[in-house]
Design an enzyme around this catalytic site. Sequence first.
Site, PDB file in Angstrom:
ATOM      1  N   CYS A 248     -60.415 -16.216 -15.993  1.00 58.55           N
ATOM      2  CA  CYS A 248     -60.569 -17.254 -14.750  1.00 58.55           C
ATOM      3  C   CYS A 248     -61.729 -18.118 -14.745  1.00 58.55           C
ATOM      4  O   CYS A 248     -62.491 -17.226 -14.049  1.00 58.55           O
ATOM      5  CB  CYS A 248     -59.715 -17.022 -13.410  1.00 58.55           C
ATOM      6  SG  CYS A 248     -59.760 -18.498 -12.551  1.00 58.55           S
TER       7      CYS A 248
ATOM      8  N   ASP B  23     -60.365   1.065 -21.739  1.00 54.53           N
ATOM      9  CA  ASP B  23     -61.648   1.656 -22.336  1.00 54.53           C
ATOM     10  C   ASP B  23     -62.159   2.850 -21.410  1.00 54.53           C
ATOM     11  O   ASP B  23     -63.123   3.441 -22.084  1.00 54.53           O
ATOM     12  CB  ASP B  23     -62.475   0.515 -22.152  1.00 54.53           C
ATOM     13  CG  ASP B  23     -62.312  -0.872 -22.862  1.00 54.53           C
ATOM     14  OD1 ASP B  23     -61.214  -0.944 -23.650  1.00 54.53           O
ATOM     15  OD2 ASP B  23     -62.707  -1.951 -22.563  1.00 54.53           O
TER      16      ASP B  23
ATOM     17  N   GLN C  65     -53.555  -0.941 -29.329  1.00 53.00           N
ATOM     18  CA  GLN C  65     -54.186   0.135 -28.314  1.00 53.00           C
ATOM     19  C   GLN C  65     -53.635  -0.440 -26.874  1.00 53.00           C
ATOM     20  O   GLN C  65     -53.613   0.497 -25.920  1.00 53.00           O
ATOM     21  CB  GLN C  65     -55.612   0.184 -28.402  1.00 53.00           C
ATOM     22  CG  GLN C  65     -56.041   1.187 -29.420  1.00 53.00           C
ATOM     23  CD  GLN C  65     -57.399   0.551 -30.056  1.00 53.00           C
ATOM     24  OE1 GLN C  65     -58.376   1.203 -29.466  1.00 53.00           O
ATOM     25  NE2 GLN C  65     -57.728  -0.416 -30.503  1.00 53.00           N
TER      26      GLN C  65
ATOM     27  N   THR D 102     -47.717  26.467 -20.932  1.00 47.55           N
ATOM     28  CA  THR D 102     -46.437  26.259 -20.823  1.00 47.55           C
ATOM     29  C   THR D 102     -45.777  25.192 -20.406  1.00 47.55           C
ATOM     30  O   THR D 102     -46.656  24.543 -19.669  1.00 47.55           O
ATOM     31  CB  THR D 102     -45.995  27.465 -19.764  1.00 47.55           C
ATOM     32  OG1 THR D 102     -44.720  27.380 -19.478  1.00 47.55           O
ATOM     33  CG2 THR D 102     -46.786  27.486 -18.535  1.00 47.55           C
TER      34      THR D 102
ATOM     35  N   ASN E  17     -46.399  26.880 -14.551  1.00 46.48           N
ATOM     36  CA  ASN E  17     -46.354  27.895 -13.303  1.00 46.48           C
ATOM     37  C   ASN E  17     -47.363  28.977 -13.537  1.00 46.48           C
ATOM     38  O   ASN E  17     -47.015  30.036 -12.812  1.00 46.48           O
ATOM     39  CB  ASN E  17     -44.769  28.394 -13.419  1.00 46.48           C
ATOM     40  CG  ASN E  17     -44.566  28.977 -14.933  1.00 46.48           C
ATOM     41  OD1 ASN E  17     -45.371  28.881 -15.655  1.00 46.48           O
ATOM     42  ND2 ASN E  17     -43.719  29.839 -14.894  1.00 46.48           N
TER      43      ASN E  17
ATOM     44  N   HIS F 268     -34.190  22.272 -24.885  1.00 44.38           N
ATOM     45  CA  HIS F 268     -35.344  22.705 -25.684  1.00 44.38           C
ATOM     46  C   HIS F 268     -36.101  21.405 -26.292  1.00 44.38           C
ATOM     47  O   HIS F 268     -37.270  21.865 -26.762  1.00 44.38           O
ATOM     48  CB  HIS F 268     -34.987  23.742 -26.784  1.00 44.38           C
ATOM     49  CG  HIS F 268     -34.868  25.038 -26.243  1.00 44.38           C
ATOM     50  ND1 HIS F 268     -33.667  25.361 -25.422  1.00 44.38           N
ATOM     51  CD2 HIS F 268     -35.688  26.148 -26.077  1.00 44.38           C
ATOM     52  CE1 HIS F 268     -33.808  26.696 -25.117  1.00 44.38           C
ATOM     53  NE2 HIS F 268     -34.900  27.172 -25.351  1.00 44.38           N
TER      54      HIS F 268
END
Length: 765
Positions: free
Chosen positions: A91, A168, A287, A514, A518, A647
Amino acid sequence: MSTDLKPTMDPTKMGIGRSIAVLTSGGDAQGMNAAVRATVRVGLYTGAKVFFVHEGYQGLVDGGDHIRPATWESVSMMLQLGGTVIGSARCKDFRSREGRVKAACNLVKLGITNLCVIGGDGSLTGANEFRTEWSGLLSDLVRAGKITQEEAKKSSHLNIVGMVGSIDNDFCGTDMTIGTDSALHRIIEVVDAITTTAQRYLALVSALACGADWVFIPEMPPDDGWENHLCRRLTDQRARGSRLNVIIVAEGAISRDGKPITSDQIKKLVTDRLGFDTRTTILGHVQRGGTPSAFDRILGSRMGVEAVMALLEATPDTPACVVSLSGNQAVRLPLMECVQITKDVTAAMASGRFDDALKLRGKSFENNWNTYKLLAHINPPDVKSNINVAIMNIGAPCAGMNAAVRAAVKMGIIQGHSMFAVHDGFDGLAHGQIEPINWTTVSGWTGKGGSMLGTKRTLPGKLLDEISENIAKFNIHALVIIGGFEAYVGGLEMVQAREKYEEMCIPMVVIPATVSNNVPGSDFSIGADTALNTITSTCDRIKQSAAGTKRRVFIVETMGGYCGYLATMAGLAAGADAAYIYEEKFNIRDLKTNVEHLVEKMKTTVKRGLILRNENCNANYTTDFIFNLYSEEGKGIFDSRKNILGHMQQGGTPTPFDRNFATKMGAKSILWLTEKLKECYRHGRIFANTPDSACVLGMRKRSLTFQPLADLKEDTDFEHRIPKIQWWLKIRPIMKILAKYDIKLDTSEHADMEHVLNKRGNHRK
């Protein structure tokens, strides 16, 4: 964090009589919509009026239909969309005082005195300038007869809060800007196949995440004679058996004398000197596109909440601030301090002070650079240390394990150590499945999912005799254990065995890896981000499947054992209506409330529901039970469907975050072990039996820290395999508020204003 707010403050009344406008400005960044959605919903939750400003600052100047009231439903189904749905425009008008006078008039007429700006440094600088000259703009408007003295008095002060939305990540003072993680996802998708990227931070983290051979960034130009060094490196890599080389070039890359370095120039150099078949790929706007990652959605959502709180708590004396994350902590930073340091970086680069530029960019950037330089630029020493370090994976496989192994192996070799791979966890250590592992073996492992070493859940307790024999037989001096809760418990058992077995008196480090997140001693585990993205993208698809079928509720079961991290964070990222977890007890009345909430929701224009359930949240309220309950209670109002993800949450290629995190953890673990080995070397041998010689390496709030395994026992609920205190539980109310539940947001803990210069040493390590 501070607790100085009045305890009587009711967050649902903080915004009564106030108006907030939200706008997005500058280049699109994925995750902006999550920030807009959270700002709108939390603003409405506090009792404030909220307005959209369409098309950024242009909309602010043009007014009229460009500034419209926002409703709860107007931000539904936005989370998974890339870019910004309220538009963003460059703008020119706002750069002139005349344009800003018009913008001020539009805000005053609507009674808006709180502005939330989501954009890059240019957009945020413009916002601060607007605020600084606000009283002058009002005086102009009164003189011109555009507003009354009364209107000027009511709008005497403008509060501004910024959120940095920019792919960026070049805004100083913030660890991660909204959109960066998603842009890295796009880059890695391409770089896993091939070569050249855009911005500095993106280039650097991409290089770490894909194991690039070389990265060119503007902040740290290569040394003179880099052409010879590059060609020598590529030749060496080919001699080691590497058939593919990846070179990453950031937009604006330069040499020490300030001349541009382009991908075409590098292509010509490699082709002419080495005769290698070389291709360039310029990623460009790829991107900026695509669906936002789970991290960007959560970042945008958390920042939106913090932005509203910062606006409503601001006084005329509060400087305009930027809300951001440092590690996993919400922080508020003075906007102009951040802008000044961002300008200082540019000035340092222009005058050739590249070391200063690197430091000004912050600890996170500097650490990424140092890790990359160590792993990519240093050749193995001629003199060996005579130290043998063994690496193993324990527990269920997860994405990022291999990246940690690769970094540890490479860093170990750079330190002069001999590195050994232990296959199949403690079983392999007990049965002698141990072999040397070298630079070439781990080449290309960064982007591979699962566990290349093989992993088992077996604990060492019953195998101690065999394990101690093999530690002696293979002359192992230190151990890197990469895995989940079993890795932590296994490490503890090895430490306890030191009383009986002298062979166990070696330094050990546990790296949490994991999907369940946890492991005590760390806020994040390698693999959790990848699982979170899998769940989030699956929930997106599940919700999309009902796009033509109104009034449908989906019940989705997630993994995590007894840890509700995945269910909670996926709930926030996918816009769930509820997430049932073990840590937050619930009963039949809560289930009834949730069903009633969905019945009400079906009366609105949003006719879809998403319920997440952690696999072990309650032994009796199973996924089938909840599905049957919702099916029965929703008869004639909504249909129910259930999905058990299983899984698939453990598979897939690691996300950029998991690759980068694993690479830094693997490298740091070896540097720590190397120092520990020096401390523990006595009378010609290694002897480590102090608690601080066996540690968990974890992310704690803002930095990577080593904590003795023995010290973490008190913090652990061993029966349910979770830490007793979990930081992410404080985020759960945000998910509920964004799903329109009538609950109280705890405002007693909020982010105080910090100063960037004090913070520089605290960045994510």
